[in-house]
Motif scaffolding. Structure first.
Motif, PDB file in Angstrom:
ATOM      1  N   SER A 360       0.792  -1.183  -0.122  1.00  0.00           N
ATOM      2  CA  SER A 360       0.018  -0.030  -0.058  1.00  0.00           C
ATOM      3  C   SER A 360       0.867   1.225   0.002  1.00  0.00           C
ATOM      4  CB  SER A 360      -1.015  -0.090   1.260  1.00  0.00           C
ATOM      5  OG  SER A 360      -1.752  -1.054   1.035  1.00  0.00           O
ATOM      6  N   LEU A 361       1.906   1.184   0.761  1.00  0.00           N
ATOM      7  CA  LEU A 361       2.835   2.325   0.920  1.00  0.00           C
ATOM      8  C   LEU A 361       3.426   2.455  -0.339  1.00  0.00           C
ATOM      9  CD1 LEU A 361       3.111   4.485   3.146  1.00  0.00           C
ATOM     10  CD2 LEU A 361       5.193   3.223   3.870  1.00  0.00           C
ATOM     11  N   PHE A 362       4.004   1.575  -1.030  1.00  0.00           N
ATOM     12  CA  PHE A 362       4.725   1.666  -2.215  1.00  0.00           C
ATOM     13  C   PHE A 362       3.798   1.984  -3.450  1.00  0.00           C
ATOM     14  CE2 PHE A 362       6.992   0.776  -5.803  1.00  0.00           C
ATOM     15  CZ  PHE A 362       8.465   0.202  -5.283  1.00  0.00           C
ATOM     16  N   ALA A 363       2.656   1.734  -3.232  1.00  0.00           N
ATOM     17  CA  ALA A 363       1.620   2.032  -4.325  1.00  0.00           C
ATOM     18  C   ALA A 363       1.366   3.743  -4.124  1.00  0.00           C
ATOM     19  CB  ALA A 363       0.435   1.343  -4.157  1.00  0.00           C
ATOM     20  N   PHE A 364       1.376   4.147  -2.604  1.00  0.00           N
ATOM     21  CA  PHE A 364       1.194   5.506  -2.618  1.00  0.00           C
ATOM     22  C   PHE A 364       2.341   6.266  -2.965  1.00  0.00           C
ATOM     23  CE2 PHE A 364       1.721   9.042   0.636  1.00  0.00           C
ATOM     24  CZ  PHE A 364       0.658   9.876   0.160  1.00  0.00           C
ATOM     25  N   GLY A 365       3.643   5.894  -2.814  1.00  0.00           N
ATOM     26  CA  GLY A 365       4.844   6.339  -3.170  1.00  0.00           C
ATOM     27  C   GLY A 365       5.007   6.636  -4.761  1.00  0.00           C
ATOM     28  N   LEU A 366       4.370   5.644  -5.599  1.00  0.00           N
ATOM     29  CA  LEU A 366       4.449   5.631  -6.875  1.00  0.00           C
ATOM     30  C   LEU A 366       3.271   6.663  -7.409  1.00  0.00           C
ATOM     31  CD1 LEU A 366       4.355   1.837  -7.971  1.00  0.00           C
ATOM     32  CD2 LEU A 366       6.302   3.573  -8.279  1.00  0.00           C
ATOM     33  N   TRP A 367       2.091   6.909  -6.761  1.00  0.00           N
ATOM     34  CA  TRP A 367       1.318   7.688  -7.015  1.00  0.00           C
ATOM     35  C   TRP A 367       1.642   9.166  -6.760  1.00  0.00           C
ATOM     36  CZ3 TRP A 367      -3.579   7.351  -9.142  1.00  0.00           C
ATOM     37  CH2 TRP A 367      -4.184   8.252  -9.022  1.00  0.00           C
ATOM     38  N   LEU A 368       2.618   9.429  -5.779  1.00  0.00           N
ATOM     39  CA  LEU A 368       2.980  10.858  -5.490  1.00  0.00           C
ATOM     40  C   LEU A 368       4.162  11.262  -6.813  1.00  0.00           C
ATOM     41  CD1 LEU A 368       4.132  10.488  -1.888  1.00  0.00           C
ATOM     42  CD2 LEU A 368       2.252  11.751  -2.638  1.00  0.00           C
ATOM     43  N   VAL A 386      11.389   8.991  -0.643  1.00  0.00           N
ATOM     44  CA  VAL A 386      11.483   8.501   0.777  1.00  0.00           C
ATOM     45  C   VAL A 386      10.246   7.348   0.923  1.00  0.00           C
ATOM     46  CG1 VAL A 386      11.058   9.115   3.103  1.00  0.00           C
ATOM     47  CG2 VAL A 386      12.738  10.413   1.634  1.00  0.00           C
ATOM     48  N   VAL A 387       9.144   7.818   0.646  1.00  0.00           N
ATOM     49  CA  VAL A 387       8.084   6.698   0.759  1.00  0.00           C
ATOM     50  C   VAL A 387       8.195   5.546   0.048  1.00  0.00           C
ATOM     51  CG1 VAL A 387       5.685   6.516   0.298  1.00  0.00           C
ATOM     52  CG2 VAL A 387       6.427   8.678   1.391  1.00  0.00           C
ATOM     53  N   ARG A 388       8.596   5.630  -1.119  1.00  0.00           N
ATOM     54  CA  ARG A 388       8.791   4.367  -2.282  1.00  0.00           C
ATOM     55  C   ARG A 388       9.779   3.500  -1.500  1.00  0.00           C
ATOM     56  NH1 ARG A 388      11.486   4.660  -7.577  1.00  0.00           N
ATOM     57  NH2 ARG A 388      13.179   4.832  -6.285  1.00  0.00           N
ATOM     58  N   SER A 389      11.039   4.017  -1.079  1.00  0.00           N
ATOM     59  CA  SER A 389      12.203   3.362  -0.882  1.00  0.00           C
ATOM     60  C   SER A 389      12.066   2.699   0.598  1.00  0.00           C
ATOM     61  CB  SER A 389      13.451   4.383  -0.885  1.00  0.00           C
ATOM     62  OG  SER A 389      13.627   4.860  -2.209  1.00  0.00           O
ATOM     63  N   PHE A 390      11.526   3.392   1.513  1.00  0.00           N
ATOM     64  CA  PHE A 390      10.987   2.801   2.635  1.00  0.00           C
ATOM     65  C   PHE A 390      10.180   1.734   2.443  1.00  0.00           C
ATOM     66  CE2 PHE A 390       8.408   2.762   6.577  1.00  0.00           C
ATOM     67  CZ  PHE A 390       9.401   2.457   7.677  1.00  0.00           C
ATOM     68  N   ALA A 391       9.018   1.814   1.545  1.00  0.00           N
ATOM     69  CA  ALA A 391       7.850   0.706   1.389  1.00  0.00           C
ATOM     70  C   ALA A 391       8.500  -0.475   0.910  1.00  0.00           C
ATOM     71  CB  ALA A 391       6.712   1.509   0.752  1.00  0.00           C
ATOM     72  N   VAL A 392       9.653  -0.468   0.080  1.00  0.00           N
ATOM     73  CA  VAL A 392       9.975  -1.528  -0.462  1.00  0.00           C
ATOM     74  C   VAL A 392      10.780  -2.430   0.444  1.00  0.00           C
ATOM     75  CG1 VAL A 392      12.606  -0.783  -0.988  1.00  0.00           C
ATOM     76  CG2 VAL A 392      11.570  -2.340  -2.575  1.00  0.00           C
ATOM     77  N   MET A 393      11.208  -2.015   1.669  1.00  0.00           N
ATOM     78  CA  MET A 393      11.811  -3.086   2.522  1.00  0.00           C
ATOM     79  C   MET A 393      10.612  -3.758   3.435  1.00  0.00           C
ATOM     80  SD  MET A 393      14.936  -2.764   1.944  1.00  0.00           S
ATOM     81  CE  MET A 393      15.155  -3.959   3.240  1.00  0.00           C
ATOM     82  N   LEU A 394       9.385  -3.064   3.475  1.00  0.00           N
ATOM     83  CA  LEU A 394       8.246  -3.637   3.991  1.00  0.00           C
ATOM     84  C   LEU A 394       7.713  -4.705   3.249  1.00  0.00           C
ATOM     85  CD1 LEU A 394       6.554  -0.653   5.519  1.00  0.00           C
ATOM     86  CD2 LEU A 394       7.840  -2.076   6.822  1.00  0.00           C
ATOM     87  N   CYS A 395       7.934  -4.671   1.850  1.00  0.00           N
ATOM     88  CA  CYS A 395       7.495  -5.429   0.824  1.00  0.00           C
ATOM     89  C   CYS A 395       8.595  -6.870   0.870  1.00  0.00           C
ATOM     90  CB  CYS A 395       7.489  -5.057  -0.536  1.00  0.00           C
ATOM     91  SG  CYS A 395       6.022  -3.613  -0.650  1.00  0.00           S
ATOM     92  N   ILE A 396       9.804  -6.537   0.588  1.00  0.00           N
ATOM     93  CA  ILE A 396      10.806  -7.567   0.716  1.00  0.00           C
ATOM     94  C   ILE A 396      10.963  -8.564   1.987  1.00  0.00           C
ATOM     95  CG2 ILE A 396      13.225  -7.907   0.143  1.00  0.00           C
ATOM     96  CD1 ILE A 396      13.246  -5.732  -1.685  1.00  0.00           C
ATOM     97  N   VAL A 397      11.037  -7.883   3.039  1.00  0.00           N
ATOM     98  CA  VAL A 397      11.433  -8.682   4.128  1.00  0.00           C
ATOM     99  C   VAL A 397      10.362  -9.707   4.369  1.00  0.00           C
ATOM    100  CG1 VAL A 397      11.570  -8.779   6.697  1.00  0.00           C
ATOM    101  CG2 VAL A 397      12.906  -6.950   5.254  1.00  0.00           C
ATOM    102  N   PRO A 398       8.959  -9.604   4.349  1.00  0.00           N
ATOM    103  CA  PRO A 398       8.081 -10.535   4.870  1.00  0.00           C
ATOM    104  C   PRO A 398       7.815 -11.460   3.500  1.00  0.00           C
ATOM    105  CG  PRO A 398       6.849  -8.355   4.233  1.00  0.00           C
ATOM    106  CD  PRO A 398       8.223  -8.016   4.322  1.00  0.00           C
ATOM    107  N   SER A 399       7.982 -10.961   2.039  1.00  0.00           N
ATOM    108  CA  SER A 399       7.878 -11.858   1.033  1.00  0.00           C
ATOM    109  C   SER A 399       9.170 -12.930   1.030  1.00  0.00           C
ATOM    110  CB  SER A 399       7.964 -10.914  -0.123  1.00  0.00           C
ATOM    111  OG  SER A 399       9.321 -10.506  -0.465  1.00  0.00           O
ATOM    112  N   VAL A 400      10.119 -12.524   1.754  1.00  0.00           N
ATOM    113  CA  VAL A 400      11.395 -13.647   1.492  1.00  0.00           C
ATOM    114  C   VAL A 400      10.940 -14.563   2.900  1.00  0.00           C
ATOM    115  CG1 VAL A 400      13.872 -14.099   2.418  1.00  0.00           C
ATOM    116  CG2 VAL A 400      13.215 -12.019   0.892  1.00  0.00           C
TER     117      VAL A 400
END
Length: 537
Positions: A360-368, A386-400
């Motif tokens: 959700s945060l990654f999508a918001f960053g892309l929308w900005l 900042v929003v997109r780059s911070f969000a990518v860690m919240l995506c990658i860590v749980p997916s791994v």
């Protein structure tokens, strides 16, 4: 360093690639992991570090525009083939010798790239570099999950996730600085000293399993060849398609047919071969399959986003490599900030909640980013990055964690290879699609702006007259001033059209991440303490 004690069951099967990680000290574990993670960083950053130096490489080797693109394409095609193949080689050669060979040959091929005497030698060396370097990427993930458990294991996806996103983010910046300071050949020479160090330290420290050379005698060469044709053909179509108007080009058609035939044969050998080089059995677990789809989407957003911002700054703002590097470096800082937070949340909160927040945060960053104007620079790009780059860690860590948390032993190696392949495939698909969207969108917006100017002919003529008057101070020739004014207006319209196309692309990418949220409820996080036995297949 003394040999690592094997588990009791190893004495009954001396060639089995199993060991007892609890017998290792924390110092040994962290030493092994640090060496291998640095090797992975080298392999990943080399994908993008050359990107900003391609013009200099082209000039230095007297290459044509069509030839120079193969410096990147050859690397990516070869790397895609090795990533899933590395699980088989790790069992046959052992983690120690596979990683040492990979790092050593990567170092040698980097030196050959720096010494390249023509474009053909450069492309050949880059293909070797990508192939041997590709073995380091999934091997680190599998080793990290094997070495650590409990809270220590929870940090593995955070650290390796940071390496996975920081390397391609910093690549263009570092490449630009090195090229400006020392010349393009040093983009490759810079790998020699750290590569040699990783090779030596791997031989000295990484002793965690035993080789099984007998596997090399049972290689299914048809399976390997079909996989190579499929992945290399797919990468060729995705890389060259946007440049050659896709399937109107006969070479793209041939590449697509080869990829399809290779894929069908690859699947046939995967299910019917007595000794497949890639096992698809991890996909039997639905959570792993969904985690791979997440990684495909994440790879799409990560690589395409990393590609688009420097492209915007170069083509719209006219920034040079150093200015682009200064503008995008904030993304790396935000990623570092996200590492401890994402690791802590993944330990305390349901991983599905974390990845929902991340997507959700990654999508918001892309929308900005979809509100960009031709005047955007560091300040305007700061918070979207900042929003997109911070969000990518919240995506990658749980997916791994979702992908690899339920595997052990050889199955973990195959799962790691397939999982990492999906991220790279997502990046290849993403860059191909955004290039196509940009080209089509820029043409469409330019046409609409032209129509709007035609409908407001009076206002357009007034602007042209004002520009002609101003340019008259530069040249006394009225006709030449009028032509210069028309050219300036054309560039302004082109820049506006391209910016609108960038906005559309970021908006489409945001929709993709929102759509990925549909898959979250179907994932089941790994259960603590329910790992399968270490020798499971």
């Amino acid at each position: 360093m003394a040999s690592i004690p094997l588990s009791p069951s190893a004495s009954a099967r001396p060639r089995a690639a199993i060991f007892d990680p609890s017998r290792l000290t924390s110092r040994q574990k962290y030493g092994i992991f640090a060496v291998m993670a640095f090797g992975q960083f080298m392999a990943l950053i080399d994908i993008q570090i050359v990107a900003t130096s391609l013009n200099e490489v082209q000039a230095g080797l007297s290459a044509g525009p069509d030839e120079i693109s193969w410096v990147q394409t050859a690397y990516l095609m070869a790397e895609l083939v090795m990533i899933p193949f590395s699980a088989f080689l790790a069992q046959a050669l052992s983690t120690r010798w596979l990683f040492a060979l990979s790092a050593g040959l990567f170092t040698i091929s980097s030196m050959v790239c720096g010494l390249a005497w023509n474009i053909e030698s450069m492309i050949a060396a880059r293909a070797v570099q990508g192939f041997v370097g590709g073995a380091m990427i999934p091997t680190v993930f599998a080793t990290g999950y094997t070495l650590f458990s409990g809270k220590q294991r929870a940090m593995i996806p955070a650290i390796l996730g940071m390496v996975s996103v920081l390397a391609p983010t910093l690549g263009p910046t570092v490449g630009g600085w090195i090229t400006d300071a020392m010349g393009w050949r040093w983009v490759f020479f810079i790998n020699v000293a750290p590569g040699a160090m990783v090779t030596v330290l791997t031989v000295l420290l990484v002793r965690i399993d035993l080789p099984n050379p007998a596997m090399l005698k049972r290689i299914d060469w048809v399976h390997l060849a079909s996989m190579a044709v499929f992945l290399a053909g797919l990468e060729y179509v995705l890389e060259e398609g946007p440049k050659n108007d896709w399937f109107t080009d006969s070479r793209i058609q041939i590449g697509a047919w080869l990829a399809i035939v290779g894929f069908v044969l690859f699947l046939e050998r995967s299910f019917r071969s007595s000794a497949p080089i890639v096992r698809l059995s991890p996909f039997r677990k639905p959570t792993f399959a969904f985690a791979c789809l997440f990684n495909l989407v994440i790879g799409f957003g990560l690589y395409a986003g990393t590609y688009l911002i420097p492209l915007f700054l170069g083509r719209v703002r006219g920034y040079n490599a150093a200015e682009i590097g200064s503008a995008v470096v904030i993304g790396g800082c935000a990623q570092l900030l996200g590492v401890p937070i994402s690791a802590a949340l993944s330990q305390r909160v349901d991983q599905r909640i974390v990845i929902t927040a991340g997507l959700s945060l990654f999508a918001f960053g892309l929308w900005l980013f979809s509100a960009m104007t031709p005047e955007w620079g560091f300040a305007a790009l700061f918070w979207p990055q900042v929003v997109r780059s911070f969000a990518v860690m919240l995506c990658i860590v749980p997916s791994v964690g979702l992908a690899l948390g339920n595997f052990e032993g050889p199955e973990l190696r195959y799962a790691s290879g397939l999982f990492n392949l999906m991220r790279n495939a997502g990046g290849a698909v993403g860059i191909a699609l955004v290039n196509t969207w940009l080209q089509d969108g820029a043409r469409e917006h330019a046409q609409r702006l032209g129509e709007a100017l035609g409908q407001s002919a009076r206002a357009a003529n007034e602007v042209a007259a004002a520009l002609t008057h101003q340019l008259g101070a530069v040249t006394p020739d009225a006709a030449k001033a009028a032509l210069m004014a028309q050219g300036l207006m054309s560039r302004i319209v082109g820049r506006e059209a391209l910016t609108l196309a960038f906005d559309d692309v970021f908006r489409l990418m945001a929709y993709l991440f929102i759509a990925a949220l549909v898959m979250v409820p179907f994932c089941r996080p790994p259960r603590a303490g329910s790992s399968p036995p270490a020798d499971a297949h």
